[in-house]
Design a protein around this motif. Sequence first.
Motif, short mmCIF file in Angstrom:
data_model
loop_
_atom_site.label_atom_id
_atom_site.label_comp_id
_atom_site.label_asym_id
_atom_site.label_seq_id
_atom_site.Cartn_x
_atom_site.Cartn_y
_atom_site.Cartn_z
N PHE A 21 0.80 -105.67 17.15
CA PHE A 21 1.05 -104.66 16.12
C PHE A 21 -0.15 -104.57 15.18
O PHE A 21 -0.61 -103.46 14.85
CB PHE A 21 2.32 -105.00 15.33
N LEU A 22 -0.66 -105.70 14.73
CA LEU A 22 -1.80 -105.69 13.81
C LEU A 22 -3.05 -105.12 14.47
O LEU A 22 -3.81 -104.39 13.84
CB LEU A 22 -2.06 -107.11 13.28
N LEU A 23 -3.27 -105.45 15.74
CA LEU A 23 -4.42 -104.89 16.45
C LEU A 23 -4.28 -103.38 16.63
O LEU A 23 -5.26 -102.64 16.55
CB LEU A 23 -4.59 -105.57 17.81
N GLY A 24 -3.06 -102.91 16.87
CA GLY A 24 -2.83 -101.48 17.01
C GLY A 24 -3.04 -100.73 15.71
O GLY A 24 -3.38 -99.55 15.71
N SER A 25 -2.86 -101.41 14.59
CA SER A 25 -3.03 -100.79 13.27
C SER A 25 -4.38 -101.10 12.65
O SER A 25 -4.58 -100.87 11.46
CB SER A 25 -1.93 -101.29 12.33
N MET A 26 -5.30 -101.62 13.44
CA MET A 26 -6.56 -102.10 12.89
C MET A 26 -7.37 -101.00 12.19
O MET A 26 -8.07 -101.26 11.22
CB MET A 26 -7.42 -102.75 13.98
N ALA A 27 -7.26 -99.76 12.67
CA ALA A 27 -8.03 -98.68 12.05
C ALA A 27 -7.68 -98.53 10.57
O ALA A 27 -8.55 -98.22 9.75
CB ALA A 27 -7.77 -97.38 12.79
N LEU A 28 -6.43 -98.79 10.22
CA LEU A 28 -6.03 -98.70 8.81
C LEU A 28 -6.72 -99.74 7.93
O LEU A 28 -6.94 -99.51 6.75
CB LEU A 28 -4.51 -98.86 8.69
N PHE A 29 -7.06 -100.88 8.51
CA PHE A 29 -7.69 -101.94 7.73
C PHE A 29 -9.12 -101.60 7.34
O PHE A 29 -9.69 -102.20 6.44
CB PHE A 29 -7.66 -103.27 8.49
N PHE A 30 -9.73 -100.63 8.03
CA PHE A 30 -11.10 -100.26 7.74
C PHE A 30 -11.21 -99.14 6.71
O PHE A 30 -12.31 -98.82 6.26
CB PHE A 30 -11.85 -99.88 9.03
N VAL A 31 -10.10 -98.52 6.34
CA VAL A 31 -10.13 -97.43 5.37
C VAL A 31 -10.70 -97.87 4.03
O VAL A 31 -11.59 -97.20 3.48
CB VAL A 31 -8.73 -96.79 5.22
N PRO A 32 -10.27 -99.00 3.44
CA PRO A 32 -10.85 -99.39 2.15
C PRO A 32 -12.37 -99.63 2.23
O PRO A 32 -13.09 -99.28 1.29
CB PRO A 32 -10.13 -100.70 1.80
N TYR A 33 -12.86 -100.17 3.33
CA TYR A 33 -14.29 -100.39 3.47
C TYR A 33 -15.05 -99.08 3.58
O TYR A 33 -16.13 -98.92 3.03
CB TYR A 33 -14.59 -101.28 4.68
N GLY A 34 -14.46 -98.12 4.27
CA GLY A 34 -15.08 -96.79 4.38
C GLY A 34 -15.15 -96.10 3.03
O GLY A 34 -16.17 -95.49 2.68
N VAL A 35 -14.08 -96.23 2.25
CA VAL A 35 -14.08 -95.65 0.90
C VAL A 35 -15.12 -96.35 0.03
O VAL A 35 -15.85 -95.71 -0.73
CB VAL A 35 -12.67 -95.74 0.27
N GLY A 36 -15.23 -97.66 0.17
CA GLY A 36 -16.24 -98.40 -0.60
C GLY A 36 -17.65 -97.98 -0.23
O GLY A 36 -18.53 -97.87 -1.10
N LEU A 37 -17.89 -97.73 1.05
CA LEU A 37 -19.21 -97.25 1.47
C LEU A 37 -19.52 -95.88 0.88
O LEU A 37 -20.63 -95.61 0.43
CB LEU A 37 -19.29 -97.19 3.00
N MET A 38 -18.54 -95.00 0.89
CA MET A 38 -18.75 -93.66 0.34
C MET A 38 -18.96 -93.72 -1.17
O MET A 38 -19.73 -92.93 -1.73
CB MET A 38 -17.56 -92.76 0.66
N ASP A 39 -18.31 -94.66 -1.81
CA ASP A 39 -18.43 -94.79 -3.27
C ASP A 39 -19.80 -95.33 -3.68
O ASP A 39 -20.30 -95.00 -4.75
CB ASP A 39 -17.31 -95.69 -3.79
N SER A 40 -20.40 -96.15 -2.83
CA SER A 40 -21.67 -96.77 -3.18
C SER A 40 -22.82 -96.26 -2.32
O SER A 40 -23.73 -97.00 -1.99
CB SER A 40 -21.56 -98.29 -3.05
N TYR A 41 -22.79 -94.97 -1.97
CA TYR A 41 -23.83 -94.42 -1.11
C TYR A 41 -25.21 -94.48 -1.75
O TYR A 41 -26.22 -94.61 -1.08
CB TYR A 41 -23.49 -92.99 -0.69
N ARG A 42 -25.30 -94.39 -3.08
CA ARG A 42 -26.58 -94.42 -3.78
C ARG A 42 -27.26 -95.79 -3.55
O ARG A 42 -28.45 -95.86 -3.29
CB ARG A 42 -26.38 -94.13 -5.26
N VAL A 43 -26.51 -96.87 -3.65
CA VAL A 43 -27.06 -98.21 -3.42
C VAL A 43 -27.52 -98.35 -1.98
O VAL A 43 -28.58 -98.93 -1.70
CB VAL A 43 -26.00 -99.30 -3.75
#
Length: 123
Positions: free
Chosen positions: A55-77
């Motif tokens: 179940f956790l492996l099947g939902s793994m894409a959801l675990f990367f959403v916060p990291y993607g948002v963090g990358l978009m938030d700190s694009y200048r750095v």
Amino acid sequence: MTGLFYILLCWLIGNGLSVLTGGYVSGNVIGMILLFAALCPKWVKAETVRPAARFLLGSMALFFVPYGVGLMDSYRVILDNLWAIVVSGILSTIVVLLVSGKTFQSLNRRKRLQPKQTDEHAA
């Protein structure tokens, strides 16, 4: 539900050990090592953990959403340090490939040099 309990328990213990040791190794990594260590001698049965792990492996894409948002938030750095990121990524990839290749060659050579066991010795 029991499998999820074991996974979360190992994660929690791993995070606790990480905090106690100063955070040199991530608690997630320590937790996975603890889970692996519990699965090897069958203290925790793989059949118990398998449904929760799938179940956790099947939902793994959801675990990367916060990291993607963090990358978009700190694009200048990221843009300010783009060359350092690219160079370190390329160099680390080359080092990993070289070390993995040499390790494989060494283990393969060692395996070929070992004497082969025949069925006569087993009888």
